[in-house]
Design a protein around this motif. Structure first.
Motif, mmCIF file in Angstrom:
data_model
loop_
_atom_site.group_PDB
_atom_site.id
_atom_site.type_symbol
_atom_site.label_atom_id
_atom_site.label_comp_id
_atom_site.label_asym_id
_atom_site.label_seq_id
_atom_site.Cartn_x
_atom_site.Cartn_y
_atom_site.Cartn_z
ATOM 1 N N GLY A 66 -0.062 -1.307 2.353
ATOM 2 C CA GLY A 66 1.212 -1.837 2.817
ATOM 3 C C GLY A 66 1.060 -3.194 3.467
ATOM 4 N N GLY A 67 -0.030 -3.374 4.239
ATOM 5 C CA GLY A 67 -0.230 -4.669 4.872
ATOM 6 C C GLY A 67 -0.599 -5.753 3.888
ATOM 7 N N ILE A 68 -1.520 -5.460 2.974
ATOM 8 C CA ILE A 68 -2.027 -6.504 2.082
ATOM 9 C C ILE A 68 -1.084 -6.764 0.909
ATOM 10 N N VAL A 69 -0.701 -5.715 0.193
ATOM 11 C CA VAL A 69 0.102 -5.896 -1.027
ATOM 12 C C VAL A 69 1.561 -6.203 -0.688
ATOM 13 N N ALA A 70 2.211 -5.308 0.089
ATOM 14 C CA ALA A 70 3.615 -5.570 0.443
ATOM 15 C C ALA A 70 3.727 -6.816 1.308
ATOM 16 N N GLN A 79 7.914 -8.366 8.068
ATOM 17 C CA GLN A 79 8.023 -6.903 8.065
ATOM 18 C C GLN A 79 6.670 -6.291 7.723
ATOM 19 N N VAL A 80 6.278 -5.280 8.500
ATOM 20 C CA VAL A 80 5.003 -4.600 8.288
ATOM 21 C C VAL A 80 5.275 -3.276 7.583
ATOM 22 N N SER A 81 4.600 -3.062 6.474
ATOM 23 C CA SER A 81 4.793 -1.838 5.693
ATOM 24 C C SER A 81 3.581 -0.926 5.837
ATOM 25 N N GLY A 82 3.806 0.342 5.593
ATOM 26 C CA GLY A 82 2.747 1.339 5.681
ATOM 27 C C GLY A 82 3.343 2.726 5.600
ATOM 28 N N PRO A 83 2.571 3.749 5.941
ATOM 29 C CA PRO A 83 3.134 5.113 5.960
ATOM 30 C C PRO A 83 4.170 5.220 7.074
ATOM 31 N N ALA A 84 5.381 5.617 6.720
ATOM 32 C CA ALA A 84 6.485 5.620 7.684
ATOM 33 C C ALA A 84 6.859 7.054 8.048
ATOM 34 N N ALA A 85 7.290 7.217 9.304
ATOM 35 C CA ALA A 85 7.713 8.547 9.758
ATOM 36 C C ALA A 85 8.896 9.052 8.946
ATOM 37 N N ARG A 322 6.117 -1.102 13.830
ATOM 38 C CA ARG A 322 5.122 -2.154 13.602
ATOM 39 C C ARG A 322 5.777 -3.510 13.368
ATOM 40 N N SER A 323 6.892 -3.521 12.651
ATOM 41 C CA SER A 323 7.584 -4.793 12.404
ATOM 42 C C SER A 323 8.087 -5.399 13.708
ATOM 43 N N THR A 324 8.643 -4.571 14.580
ATOM 44 C CA THR A 324 9.110 -5.068 15.875
ATOM 45 C C THR A 324 7.951 -5.633 16.686
ATOM 46 N N ALA A 325 6.834 -4.923 16.686
ATOM 47 C CA ALA A 325 5.658 -5.413 17.411
ATOM 48 C C ALA A 325 5.166 -6.726 16.825
ATOM 49 N N ASN A 326 5.222 -6.874 15.512
ATOM 50 C CA ASN A 326 4.774 -8.100 14.858
ATOM 51 C C ASN A 326 5.618 -9.295 15.277
ATOM 52 N N VAL A 327 6.942 -9.107 15.293
ATOM 53 C CA VAL A 327 7.840 -10.202 15.685
ATOM 54 C C VAL A 327 7.661 -10.543 17.159
ATOM 55 N N LYS A 328 7.622 -9.514 18.015
ATOM 56 C CA LYS A 328 7.510 -9.759 19.451
ATOM 57 C C LYS A 328 6.155 -10.345 19.833
ATOM 58 N N ALA A 329 5.131 -10.092 19.015
ATOM 59 C CA ALA A 329 3.816 -10.668 19.295
ATOM 60 C C ALA A 329 3.725 -12.133 18.894
ATOM 61 N N ARG A 334 3.498 -14.459 6.950
ATOM 62 C CA ARG A 334 3.051 -13.184 6.396
ATOM 63 C C ARG A 334 1.553 -12.963 6.583
ATOM 64 N N ASN A 335 0.837 -13.958 7.073
ATOM 65 C CA ASN A 335 -0.598 -13.787 7.297
ATOM 66 C C ASN A 335 -0.887 -12.681 8.311
ATOM 67 N N SER A 336 -0.014 -12.525 9.307
ATOM 68 C CA SER A 336 -0.242 -11.491 10.320
ATOM 69 C C SER A 336 -0.200 -10.098 9.692
ATOM 70 N N THR A 337 0.756 -9.873 8.800
ATOM 71 C CA THR A 337 0.875 -8.574 8.135
ATOM 72 C C THR A 337 -0.348 -8.291 7.264
ATOM 73 N N MET A 338 -0.787 -9.301 6.519
ATOM 74 C CA MET A 338 -1.931 -9.123 5.631
ATOM 75 C C MET A 338 -3.220 -8.914 6.434
ATOM 76 N N LEU A 339 -3.392 -9.642 7.525
ATOM 77 C CA LEU A 339 -4.585 -9.479 8.349
ATOM 78 C C LEU A 339 -4.659 -8.081 8.960
ATOM 79 N N HIS A 340 -3.498 -7.547 9.345
ATOM 80 C CA HIS A 340 -3.504 -6.187 9.896
ATOM 81 C C HIS A 340 -4.010 -5.195 8.855
ATOM 82 N N GLY A 341 -3.644 -5.411 7.575
ATOM 83 C CA GLY A 341 -4.160 -4.554 6.513
ATOM 84 C C GLY A 341 -5.654 -4.677 6.343
ATOM 85 N N VAL A 342 -6.171 -5.903 6.463
ATOM 86 C CA VAL A 342 -7.611 -6.110 6.364
ATOM 87 C C VAL A 342 -8.336 -5.393 7.506
ATOM 88 N N LEU A 343 -7.769 -5.466 8.709
ATOM 89 C CA LEU A 343 -8.376 -4.797 9.858
ATOM 90 C C LEU A 343 -8.389 -3.281 9.669
#
Length: 781
Positions: A66-70, A79-85, A322-329, A334-343
């Motif tokens: 979700g982080g790297i591809v989306a 927007q940060v994607s991944g497994p959602a509740a 995660r998306s809210t945390a990304n914006v507030k941080a 989109r590099n932030s979203t992709m880097l989170h996937g790498v981590l």
């Protein structure tokens, strides 16, 4: 000189000078934001995988993909994607029915369906779903998650349905597992307490995500105390199961793909819209970030689901936390979203021993808290305010008792039925009072109510005086024609017929006449130039009579259509006198229609208009006291409670001041130029400290003229404070001053507010107004 607009030329793209080094492709803000999102995503991904019954690695795979591809292909950069509740219940049901490998295959097919929908450009259609249905779906999923995870929190294992879990709850309470309960309680306590740490130290500590603190605290406590309880088990990646061909009944598999596609798509698209709002409201100067491309976002989510499913991962969707945390941080690309996937990939490969120390009860408590938060009190208040509680309740109960897809269909059916009932619910009454016949119509006037309307109108005798009161917001073609035919017949037979509306009139769906004006009273404003017949316009212009005839047509239209609707209110104002609560000082520009942009009517605003919305300072010998006289009359005689200075984009006065300054010329001595000299203090303020200039929230000023328009509003407020009547009223606390800016091309109003960073013009939207008392949508300046 007219206050006309000049087109804004976009600033040239910034090109680094040859002598400068190229900056790193990853901004520091993106790097720090990716770490913050990673620390939230890691425990949540494991917890959601646990809640679905999938292999725990599947949550890590979905988070990384979700982080790297989306993140790379999606249309919403932050927007940060991944497994959602929101997908937990759907995925758990699929695993229970078809097994894990078939569930992965269904995820791949759902991704292909999303690609197809993205290619068809139907993403906007998903936003047509009633918000009450979406909120009800999330609430039902949240209840299902919370009830299931409660069993793990208490030391047991959940069943496959909510009802079975509820029936088994008393027996589970009778055989509590003390170690699991203690770790769950510690996790929940840290989740609740960490965001509320007081003081300066607490403000610094709150930068660490509460989810990470809660899981880490429980893991460390369990390790130090030597508690015996189930922990995370991550098998070797060599034994990780990949997708298999879907096996099962075709109809059931099709329903599973449809459900997964629906939930993934709606959640991701609504999340993208929410991220746009978060970016627009982010304080401080931010680099320009493009608005979300919803069709591209759907394509990115589809590609991510194909890859995640093929690699044995959970379904992927946009995740609000995660998306809210990304914006507030402070993420800027989109590099932030992709880097989170790498981590996440790095953690999955190198942190397995640490992850396997996490108690399952702690992850279950974390996911249970997320499920409880999905039942939002704010959403419940919103649907209550809009009278959509039946839709919300039906969707929630349907999801809990029947399943996600069935619950959504049930909610949509109730929403449609509720809309039809409101459209058909019309109350029509007739009474005779003081010699006049009154017909009152309450509700929407459609063809369904035409028979009852006709019966009520035919009770009025010929030649009688009649008043038809329309208390609604819509009238369709059939009702319009019926009412107009009766009115024409009744007046032709010697009677009088007056139409009135207690709520400011009613919009009609009546046809536009080719011979007359196409603009009906009380419809949304349109260009009234179109009301001039095309054949007559050239002749009128040659004779110099076009403007006069157009004015006469407008007056005639008012007398015929609008005057009957406002006559009662104007008669009251004529008897009682004007009692406005606001003085509205704005430019004379013809594009600024004060009643339209403030939704005001007769008696609401005391309006002063001049070139450049200028307020001459008191004490100067400028030979014009008209503005000062209006201010004195409004404050001392009318007793207004607020004064608003409203500037606008493309102001001709500000353009003239800027041009004269750039050319180094003094303004000539014509009356207009002498008046514009009152704008010189605004020029001086603009050339002062750049940090003290007001700004627009979410973007920089387009050019120097727009910046001067913003500065001019603040400067004229300063001039107002110097006037005696204003200063005295402010001292008594009886008056407020407000600043406003209207962007003509965008039809967007901004209100001036003060923040820690300075004075900011904030967009007026629904989210700005929520929770703010009437008349106090912004802080007085």
């Amino acid at each position: 000189m007219s206050a006309c607009a000049l087109p804004h030329t976009p600033p040239p793209p910034h090109r680094p000078s040859p002598g400068r080094r190229r900056r790193s492709p990853v901004a520091g803000a993106d790097l720090s934001a990716s770490i913050a999102v990673f620390l939230i995503a890691l425990p949540l991904s494991l917890g959601i995988a646990l809640a679905t019954g999938a292999p725990l690695q599947a949550g890590l795979v979905a988070a990384a993909v979700g982080g790297i591809v989306a993140g790379r292909l999606g249309g919403c950069p932050l927007q940060v994607s991944g497994p959602a509740a929101g997908l937990t219940v759907v995925t758990a049901d699929l695993i229970h029915r078809y097994g894990w490998r078939t569930t992965c295959g269904i995820t791949v097919l759902a991704g292909l369906a999303q690609l197809g929908l993205g290619c068809l450009r139907v993403a906007r259609g998903a936003l047509a779903v009633s918000p009450a249905v979406v909120h009800g779906m999330l609430a039902g999923i949240g209840i299902t998650i919370a009830v299931a995870q409660l069993h793990i929190v208490l030391g047991g294992s959940p069943d496959s349905s909510v009802l079975a879990n509820l029936r088994a709850l008393p027996a589970q309470l009778a055989r509590l597992h003390p170690a699991a309960v203690s770790m769950s309680a510690l996790t929940l306590a840290l989740l609740l307490a960490w965001p509320r740490l007081p003081g300066r130290a607490g403000r610094l500590l709150r930068n660490v995500p509460a989810a990470l603190v809660a899981v880490t605290g429980a893991t460390a406590t369990a390790a130090l105390t030597g508690l015996s309880l189930p922990r995370v088990d991550l098998p070797s990646w060599r034994s990780h199961a990949l997708a298999g061909l879907p096996e099962g009944p075709a109809l059931g598999l099709a329903a599973a793909v449809l459900t997964t596609t629906l939930v993934c798509s709606v959640q991701s698209l609504l999340g993208a819209v929410a991220v746009d709002k978060l970016i627009a409201g982010r304080p401080g100067p931010v680099p320009p970030i493009a608005r979300s491309g919803l069709d591209r976002e759907l394509l990115g989510q589809g590609a991510a689901n194909i890859v995640s499913g093929a690699l044995g991962g959970l379904p992927v969707a946009g995740v609000a936390v995660r998306s809210t945390a990304n914006v507030k941080a402070g993420a800027v690309s989109r590099n932030s979203t992709m880097l989170h996937g790498v981590l996440v990939v790095v953690a999955a490969l190198l942190m397995v021993p640490a992850l396997e120390e996490i108690p399952l009860a702690s992850l279950a408590a974390l996911v249970m808290a997320v499920g409880i938060q999905m039942v939002s009190l704010h959403h419940i208040r919103t649907v209550t305010r809009h009278r959509e509680v039946p839709v919300y309740a039906a969707t929630t109960l349907g999801v809990v008792l029947l399943g996600v897809l069935q619950g959504v269909f049930l909610g949509v059916a109730v929403a449609v039925a509720l809309a039809l009932s409101r459209l058909a619910r019309t109350r029509i009454t007739h009474e005779e009072k003081e010699g006049a016949h009154h017909v009152r119509v309450r509700g929407q006037l459609t063809f369904l109510a035409v028979p009852r309307l006709s019966r009520a109108l035919h009770l009025i005798p010929q030649g009688a005086s009649a008043v038809v009161e329309l208390d609604g917001s819509f009238m369709d073609h059939a009702a319009y024609e019926s009412l107009q035919d009766w009115r024409s017949t009744h007046t032709a037979r010697g009677g009088t017929a007056e139409l009135s509306g207690r709520r400011g009139g009613i919009r009609t769906a009546g046809p536009a006449s080719s011979a007359g004006c196409r603009c009906r009273p009380w419809t949304p404003w349109r260009n009234h130039q179109s009301c001039l017949p095309e054949a007559a316009a050239p002749a009128d212009r040659k004779a110099g009579q076009g403007a006069g005839r157009e004015l006469a047509r407008g007056i005639s239209s008012f007398q015929r259509n609008t005057a009957p609707l406002v006559r009662e209110e104007l008669a009251r104002l004529a008897r009682e006198g004007q009692r406005p609560t606001q003085l509205f000082l704005t430019c004379a520009d013809s594009r600024l229609v004060t009643s339209m942009i403030t939704a005001s009517g007769p008696g609401d605003l005391f309006v002063v208009r001049n070139i450049g919305n200028l307020v001459p300072p008191p004490g100067e010998k400028h030979g014009d006291d008209s503005v000062a006289a209006a201010v004195e009359y409004a404050v001392d005689v009318l007793g207004v409670r607020s004064i608003t200075v409203c500037g606008h984009s493309g102001c001709g006065a500000m353009q003239a001041l800027t041009a004269a300054t750039d050319a180094g010329e003094d303004l000539p001595g014509t009356p207009l130029r002498r008046w514009l000299r009152h704008g010189r203090p605004s020029l001086a303020r603009m050339t002062g400290d750049r940090r003290a200039r007001p700004r627009l929230a979410g973007r920089a000023a387009a050019d120097a003229v727009e910046q001067l328009c913003l500065v001019n509003v603040v400067q004229q407020l300063e001039h107002l404070r110097a006037h005696g009547p204003v200063a005295r009223a402010l001292g008594r606390g009886e008056l407020e001053l407000h600043g406003m800016y209207f962007h003509v091309g965008e039809a967007q109003a901004y209100l001036l507010t003060r923040t820690e960073e300075g004075e900011v013009f904030v967009e007026v939207t629904e989210s700005v107004m929520e929770g703010v008392p009437a008349g106090r949508a912004h802080s007085p300046v």
